[in-house]
Structures are given as C-alpha cells and as structure tokens.
Motif scaffolding. Structure first.
Motif, PDB file in Angstrom:
ATOM      1  N   LEU A 134      -5.161  -0.935  -0.683  1.00  6.66           N
ATOM      2  CA  LEU A 134      -4.257   0.001  -1.357  1.00  6.66           C
ATOM      3  C   LEU A 134      -4.391   1.417  -0.796  1.00  6.66           C
ATOM      4  O   LEU A 134      -5.479   1.990  -0.766  1.00  6.66           O
ATOM      5  CB  LEU A 134      -4.543   0.013  -2.857  1.00  6.66           C
ATOM      6  CG  LEU A 134      -3.519   0.754  -3.731  1.00  6.66           C
ATOM      7  CD1 LEU A 134      -2.149   0.114  -3.609  1.00  6.66           C
ATOM      8  CD2 LEU A 134      -3.977   0.782  -5.184  1.00  6.66           C
ATOM      9  N   LEU A 190      -2.084  -5.724  -0.386  1.00 10.04           N
ATOM     10  CA  LEU A 190      -1.191  -4.757  -1.020  1.00 10.04           C
ATOM     11  C   LEU A 190      -1.580  -3.324  -0.657  1.00 10.04           C
ATOM     12  O   LEU A 190      -2.687  -2.876  -0.952  1.00 10.04           O
ATOM     13  CB  LEU A 190      -1.212  -4.945  -2.535  1.00 10.04           C
ATOM     14  CG  LEU A 190      -0.094  -4.267  -3.340  1.00 10.04           C
ATOM     15  CD1 LEU A 190       1.275  -4.748  -2.878  1.00 10.04           C
ATOM     16  CD2 LEU A 190      -0.286  -4.535  -4.824  1.00 10.04           C
ATOM     17  N   SER A 227       3.914  -4.266  -0.225  1.00 13.13           N
ATOM     18  CA  SER A 227       4.555  -3.200  -1.002  1.00 13.13           C
ATOM     19  C   SER A 227       5.213  -3.802  -2.231  1.00 13.13           C
ATOM     20  O   SER A 227       5.974  -4.763  -2.131  1.00 13.13           O
ATOM     21  CB  SER A 227       5.596  -2.473  -0.144  1.00 13.13           C
ATOM     22  OG  SER A 227       6.285  -1.495  -0.902  1.00 13.13           O
ATOM     23  N   LEU A 228       4.917  -3.199  -3.395  1.00 13.01           N
ATOM     24  CA  LEU A 228       5.495  -3.643  -4.662  1.00 13.01           C
ATOM     25  C   LEU A 228       6.145  -2.451  -5.350  1.00 13.01           C
ATOM     26  O   LEU A 228       5.508  -1.420  -5.570  1.00 13.01           O
ATOM     27  CB  LEU A 228       4.416  -4.238  -5.565  1.00 13.01           C
ATOM     28  CG  LEU A 228       4.852  -4.599  -6.997  1.00 13.01           C
ATOM     29  CD1 LEU A 228       5.883  -5.721  -6.976  1.00 13.01           C
ATOM     30  CD2 LEU A 228       3.643  -4.987  -7.844  1.00 13.01           C
ATOM     31  N   SER A 229       7.440  -2.591  -5.684  1.00 16.36           N
ATOM     32  CA  SER A 229       8.168  -1.523  -6.375  1.00 16.36           C
ATOM     33  C   SER A 229       8.805  -2.102  -7.630  1.00 16.36           C
ATOM     34  O   SER A 229       9.530  -3.100  -7.562  1.00 16.36           O
ATOM     35  CB  SER A 229       9.245  -0.937  -5.456  1.00 16.36           C
ATOM     36  OG  SER A 229      10.034   0.003  -6.152  1.00 16.36           O
ATOM     37  N   LEU A 285      -0.377   4.881  -4.511  1.00 15.22           N
ATOM     38  CA  LEU A 285      -0.034   4.495  -5.880  1.00 15.22           C
ATOM     39  C   LEU A 285       0.779   5.626  -6.496  1.00 15.22           C
ATOM     40  O   LEU A 285       0.286   6.743  -6.650  1.00 15.22           O
ATOM     41  CB  LEU A 285      -1.305   4.252  -6.704  1.00 15.22           C
ATOM     42  CG  LEU A 285      -1.112   4.030  -8.205  1.00 15.22           C
ATOM     43  CD1 LEU A 285      -0.293   2.776  -8.469  1.00 15.22           C
ATOM     44  CD2 LEU A 285      -2.461   3.956  -8.916  1.00 15.22           C
ATOM     45  N   LYS A 332       0.939  -0.524  -1.028  1.00 10.34           N
ATOM     46  CA  LYS A 332       1.731   0.479  -1.742  1.00 10.34           C
ATOM     47  C   LYS A 332       2.224  -0.085  -3.068  1.00 10.34           C
ATOM     48  O   LYS A 332       2.748  -1.203  -3.120  1.00 10.34           O
ATOM     49  CB  LYS A 332       2.925   0.911  -0.886  1.00 10.34           C
ATOM     50  CG  LYS A 332       3.811   1.960  -1.534  1.00 10.34           C
ATOM     51  CD  LYS A 332       5.082   2.212  -0.737  1.00 10.34           C
ATOM     52  CE  LYS A 332       4.806   2.872   0.595  1.00 10.34           C
ATOM     53  NZ  LYS A 332       6.069   3.262   1.275  1.00 10.34           N
ATOM     54  N   ILE A 333       2.053   0.699  -4.156  1.00  9.25           N
ATOM     55  CA  ILE A 333       2.582   0.340  -5.470  1.00  9.25           C
ATOM     56  C   ILE A 333       3.417   1.515  -5.975  1.00  9.25           C
ATOM     57  O   ILE A 333       2.916   2.640  -6.083  1.00  9.25           O
ATOM     58  CB  ILE A 333       1.458   0.043  -6.474  1.00  9.25           C
ATOM     59  CG1 ILE A 333       0.564  -1.102  -5.970  1.00  9.25           C
ATOM     60  CG2 ILE A 333       2.047  -0.318  -7.837  1.00  9.25           C
ATOM     61  CD1 ILE A 333      -0.666  -1.331  -6.833  1.00  9.25           C
TER      62      ILE A 333
END
Length: 706
Positions: free
Chosen positions: A657, A633, A611-613, A660, A635-636
């Motif tokens: 993914l 990955l 997860s990248l926020s 998004l 979740k963005i």
C-alpha cells in the motif's frame, strides 16, 4: 547555452517557488541522502532556468554552501564536457586539453570535504548508466551537498532524483500581466494606452502562464501603438506569428526535434482536436491506429504500445494534468503545445474553421470546426476524390444532421481509416459505409436518432473501434456483429433487454467493452466467456441491471473492471470456483447502493488487485476481515460513503500500500482522532495518507488529523 547571471528585478512571479525549494530542499542537510538531487520539471519556456538562477544567487544559499557550480548540459550528457564546465565555473579556467581522468582528479581535489551546490541546467538524457557514472564524480562532496537538475522530461527527473521532483507551474494572469507591461510598453507609458492594455489582457490568454510566451508577444508589441497590429497579434494563433531564435515556439520546437521519430506523427495528429480538449487514454488510443504505431517489441500488444506513447509524450511535457483513474488516464495539452502541433502538422493535418473549397493534396487528417459547413451543401473539397485518412467533428459542435453529407464523404474519401461522427443527428447511417474497406475507427456516439445500423457495416473487416455510446434510440446491435473479427474496442448503448450470447462472445480480438445507458438491460451477456482477450470492462448507467455474468472469472486477461450507477445491481452473489488464473488490477465501484461490503468473489484477486476505488456507495459500511490478504494492493480511494464506520483491522498488513485517500465519509472522520490514538500508527509505512471530509468546519483540525 545558459549561465548563472540574473537581474532579479526582471523576474516576476517566482518568489514563492524560490522560498519552497530553498527551505524545503536546499538548506536542510538531511533531505535526499548524502548528496541530494532535486529535479525542477516543466514544459519549455516555463522558467525552470530562471528559478535555478534565483536559487543559485540566493544569499542564504551562498552562506550555506562552500562551493557553487553552474553547468549548462543541453542535448548531450557528455561527462568530459560537464567536467570542463564545472572547472570553468569553479576556477574560471578552461581545461579542455586534459583527459577525463585528469579532469576528474582536479574536480575531486576541489570538492574535497566541502559542501557543494551544483546546477545542471537543461538535461535531456535519461541514460541511467551515464548518470551513475557521473555521480561517482561527486563522492568527495560532504553530506548535505545538493544537485539541482532542470529538465523538460519526467523520465530524466525519475532517473536522477533522490527527492520528489519540483513541478513548476505557470504564472497567474496577474503575474503575466505585470511581466507583459514591462515588455510591451516603455517604462511609465502603459497608462497612456488603456485600449491597448485591454487588448493585451486578451493576448495573454494565448500564453497559458508561460513566461517565455509573454516575453515573445510582449517583445513583438514593444513600442508599437497601432491598435490594428495589437488586434492582429490577438486574433492570430501564435504559430502564425514571426518568431526569433529564442522565442517560445523555437523553444518548444526543440523538444519536438529531440523526440524519437515514432512519436512525431502521433503528436502532430493531435492538432486536429480543439484546444482545451480533454483526452482519455481510451479515446486517444483509438486515434493512433496501426499505421502510426511502431513497437520495438513484436510481442507487445498494440494497446500497451499506445499507452507507452502517451506516457512518453507526458514525460516530455507535451501532455499535462495526467491523472490515473485506475487504468484509465486523462490528460490535456497546453495551448502553446497545441500551436506547436499545428505548426509541425500543417502539411498533413488541416482544421477547417471557415468556408473553403480546396485543401492541399497532401492533407490526410481533417477536422471541421465550422458548424455552418454542416448546414450548407457539402464543401467542395469533400465532393471530389481525395486521400483523406481521418475526418472528425469536434464535440463542441453537432456532427452532420443528414445522411447525404455522410454519403458524400464516404463516396469521395475511400481511403478513410477514421470517421468520427459523434453528436450527429441523422436517422440512417448510409449503407455505403460498407465501402470503406480501410476503415478502422467509427464513432457514432451521441446520435440519439439512429435506430439501426445497416448490415453493410459487417463488411468492415478492418474495423478496430466501434463507438455507439449514448445512441439512446438504437434498438438492437447489428446481427452478425461476430464477423468483425478485428474489433478491439466496442462501446454500446442499446435498447435490448438481453445482449445476444452468440455475438459479442465471438469477438476474439476484443480488448475493451463498455456497456452504458442501457435502460432496459436486466442481465448482461453470459456469452462473453470466450472473450479471453478482454482487458477492460465497464458497465455504467444500467439501472435495471440485476447481476453480473459470473463467468467473469474466465476472462483471464481482464485487468480493469469499472461499474457505475447501477442502482439495482447485486454484487454479493457467491462464486464457488476459485481455481482460475486471473489478472484484475483495477476495480472501481461507483454509485452501487446495494454494496454494503466487498463481495466474496473478490478473493480470487488477492495477488493481482493493485487499485481499489469505491465512490458514492451510500450503504458501504465495512471492510471484510479477509481484506488484509490483498498483497498487491497499492492504492485505495474511498469517497462519499457516509455509512463507512471503520477501516479494515488488517490495513497495516497490506505490504504494497502506497496511497490511501478518503473523502466525504463523515462517520469515519469523527473517529479519526480515536484511530490516531489507537492503531493509526500501524499504517505509518504508507507514504501518502489523506483522510478528510469536505463538510468539516475546522479545516486545520481535519488536515492535522489526516
């Protein structure tokens, strides 16, 4: 037991739910596979069975299906009993005398080459094996047959569903009011009692949108015009009111009774927190100390056990509004579920709302809601020896202002394991704190006056949690902090320019470290390298912080990294050593204005990051070419990055993914149409894509483009 009979004129507020389920799920023969299973999920008393009845009796449904069956499953998922009920529903005959094989043959003969609607009401079992065995029974139904499952449990829904669950919401205040009038007044008489209608509006706030709660209270008030009685109902918590077998608290109590014993104490202790409290997985996890947790796996980490308990309570609808913020979970508790917690916890938990000199001997967990108690002399029950394990002061109030109050608590509550003194305003933490040999959780957050911690705090060898966030006056950490060898959670605000390398780095049990509002801090400690147990690291509001310690790579168990509001922090420093085992799964960067693109050191997390926020990073504009190599990955989340020009060219090469979401990126938003026309189809495999900008005037265009 439930049945399919329904007088639709008595149903209020479920018309839109009925339309959605009928049109989206039931009338479409393709949705959900050969035989689709549609779970309807929600807390007890919400109206799941009522909605199922509306669907079952809908004329459009009658025309669409050849056969309909209604089965109340309840607590035990017994295949034979379900088959007997199916035959009763189909042929109005009781064939309980037949063995399972004979029953199965009869049912399959009835289902042969027919479209079928089966309602399984009130399912509790999430045994996947039993469900698969039951599914075989339906194989004679033709494509387009449907199964509606009503359940309180998200885990049941996950077990059975072939389409997304339909999560039923509460009624609006207006809908509750309409239902309440039908139940509390004789027909046509509600306008005769305008003063009671006003009180009734206040009473409905107790119901939280649950129709069964409206019914319970409306029935209590039916034909009663005594204003004092209405005010009595209004002013008392619902768990103190008389309840019949089919009223709201018995309905909710059924969920509690079905709960495994290891969750009972963890649930009941939530009653000492105020209603509408915002829980987080971090704060709640520290309340559930060792004595409340019973892991079936001796090798499972206690933090994982705590998280498992939270998810189980959510799955059983005891917690709601569950949100995942990249490794940190937030949730709430419905007011009536809180009432249930109060009712089951009254022998061990006590909430002090008015002055009292005594509490029952069996009370172990205490919260003080009455601010007046903190301004007077120490209450009588705290001036004598007791067996309290927990004392908290709700955040809506300020904690004690003088150390004498705390000193008294310490001297008489010698068995304390949790002492929550948040928002206190005393200047000195008494040295007697070291006498609490059993203490595991100490919260001093929000005390801006305390300057130092006494050396005696180092005697707390069982301490697992030390919370010092927003202690803006704290000049330095206690020397010898490394002696707290059982410390698992440390949250600090301190005036120091440098954090001592030989202190925090020696806390070998530390799992969570949060450093925040340290206005003088320029360099975070390089000495955390030995803390290989660390799983969660958060750095926030450190406005003079220039760089991170680059020995982060040695934190081999680090899973969550969150950096927020660090305006001078440069994340772009190169990291040469790549050959290190890493575990980072969640990364959140918020208000880091020097961030232009992702730093090179993230490359070592290609196979672990999930997860990248990126939030409110005003200069973030591009993704690097190597972004496509993040194979794990899922979740963005990107929001309020006004200079973001484009997404990664290799976005479509991210195999895992699933989500998004982009918000508040106007430059990117203007290019959305071009993206759609050129290569947006390349990430069509992503189930959940949402690109929008709150400032776009044409909302329809924005949504269609997304």
């Amino acid at each position: 037991m439930t049945d399919s009979l329904l007088l639709t004129s008595n149903v209020i507020g479920r018309e839109s739910d009925q339309e959605i389920v009928v049109n989206k799920f039931l009338l479409d023969p393709i949705v959900g596979g050969d035989i689709s299973v549609i779970p309807i999920v929600g807390v007890g008393g919400l109206g799941k069975t009522t909605l199922a009845k509306l669907l079952y009796n809908d004329q459009r449904v009658d025309k669409h299906f050849d056969l309909k069956m209604w089965v109340c499953v309840s607590e035990s998922f017994d295949k034979k009993q379900i088959m007997v009920s199916m035959l009763k529903s189909l042929a109005l005959q009781n064939r309980g005398d037949l063995d399972p094989d004979q029953l199965q043959k009869l049912i399959q003969e009835e289902l042969n080459r027919k479209t079928v609607l089966l309602v399984l009401d009130d399912v509790w079992s999430d045994d996947r094996g039993k469900w698969i065995e039951f599914q075989d029974l339906l194989e004679r139904g033709v494509v387009g047959s449907k199964v509606i499952v009503t359940t309180r449990s998200a885990s049941v829904a996950t077990t059975v569903r072939t389409v997304s669950s339909y999560e039923l919401k509460g009624l609006s205040h207006e809908q509750c009011l309409s239902l309440f009038k039908k139940l509390a007044f004789r027909e046509g008489e509600e306008d005769l009692y305008p003063h009671l209608k006003e009180i009734g509006g206040d009473i409905l706030k107790k119901c939280g949108g649950l129709p069964l709660a409206v019914k319970t209270l409306g029935t209590l008030l039916y034909s009663k015009s005594d204003e004092r009685y209405w005010k009595f109902i209004r002013d008392n918590e619902i768990w103190k009111l008389e309840q019949k077998e089919n009223d709201i608290l018995p309905a909710l109590r059924l969920s509690y009774d079905q709960m495994p014993s290891h969750l009972n104490s963890c649930f009941s202790i939530l009653s000492i927190f105020p209603k509408d409290n915002d829980f987080t997985s971090v704060s709640l996890g520290q309340v559930w100390i060792h004595g409340l947790l019973q892991s079936s796996n001796e090798h499972q980490d206690i933090e994982d056990t705590r998280l498992q308990y939270m998810k189980e309570l959510y799955s059983r609808s005891f917690l709601q509004d569950f949100e995942d913020y990249g490794g940190v979970f937030t949730f709430k508790m419905h007011d009536l579920v809180h009432d249930l917690a109060l009712s089951v916890a009254q022998n061990e938990c006590f909430v002090v709302k008015t002055h009292t000199n005594n509490i029952a001997d069996g009370i172990r967990h205490l919260s003080l809601f009455d601010k007046a108690l903190l301004e007077q002399e120490v209450p009588g029950f705290l001036r004598k020896e007791n067996n309290l394990r927990t004392i908290i002061f709700p955040t809506a109030l300020q904690g004690p202002a003088c150390e004498s109050f705390v000193n008294t608590c310490i001297s008489t509550c010698t068995y304390l394991t949790m002492l929550d003194l948040r928002e206190s305003s005393f200047e000195v933490l008494p040295t007697s704190i070291g006498d609490l040999k059993h203490l595991r959780h100490l919260n001093l957050s929000g005390n801006s006056r305390v300057r130092r911690l006494p050396d005696s705090i180092l005697k707390l060898h069982n301490l697992e949690t030390l919370l010092l966030s927003n202690c803006s006056g704290l000049e330095e950490l206690a020397r010898g902090l490394r002696n707290l060898i059982t410390l698992r959670v440390l949250i600090i605000t301190v005036k120091q320019k440098y954090l001592p390398e030989d202190e925090i780095g020696c806390l070998t049990s530390l799992q969570l470290l949060s450093i925040g509002a340290c206005t003088n801090l320029e360099f975070s400690m390089e000495g955390i390298q030995p803390v290989t147990s660390l799983r969660f690291l958060e750095i926030w509001d450190c406005k003079n912080l220039i760089s991170l310690p680059w020995n982060l790579k040695y934190l081999t168990r680090l899973e969550f990294l969150m950096i927020s509001n660090c305006v001078q922090l440069d994340l772009m420093t190169e990291d040469e050593n790549q050959d290190v085992k890493v575990s980072l799964q969640f990364l959140r960067l918020q208000s880091v204005p020097l961030l232009v693109t992702l730093p090179q050191w993230l490359k070592k997390y290609f196979n672990t990051l999930q997860s990248l926020s990126i939030d409110t990073c005003e200069n973030f504009s591009t993704f690097p070419e190597w972004f496509q190599d993040f194979t794990s990955l899922k979740k963005i989340l990107i929001s309020d990055c006004p200079k973001l020009l484009s997404l990664s060219e290799g976005m479509h090469r991210l195999p895992a993914l699933k989500e998004l979401r982009i918000r508040g990126c106007p430059t990117l938003r203007k290019r959305c149409k071009k993206l759609v026309g050129e290569d947006w189809h390349k990430i069509a495999h992503v189930p959940n894509i949402d690109i929008d900008d709150d400032k776009v005037e044409d909302e329809d265009e924005a949504l269609s483009t997304a």
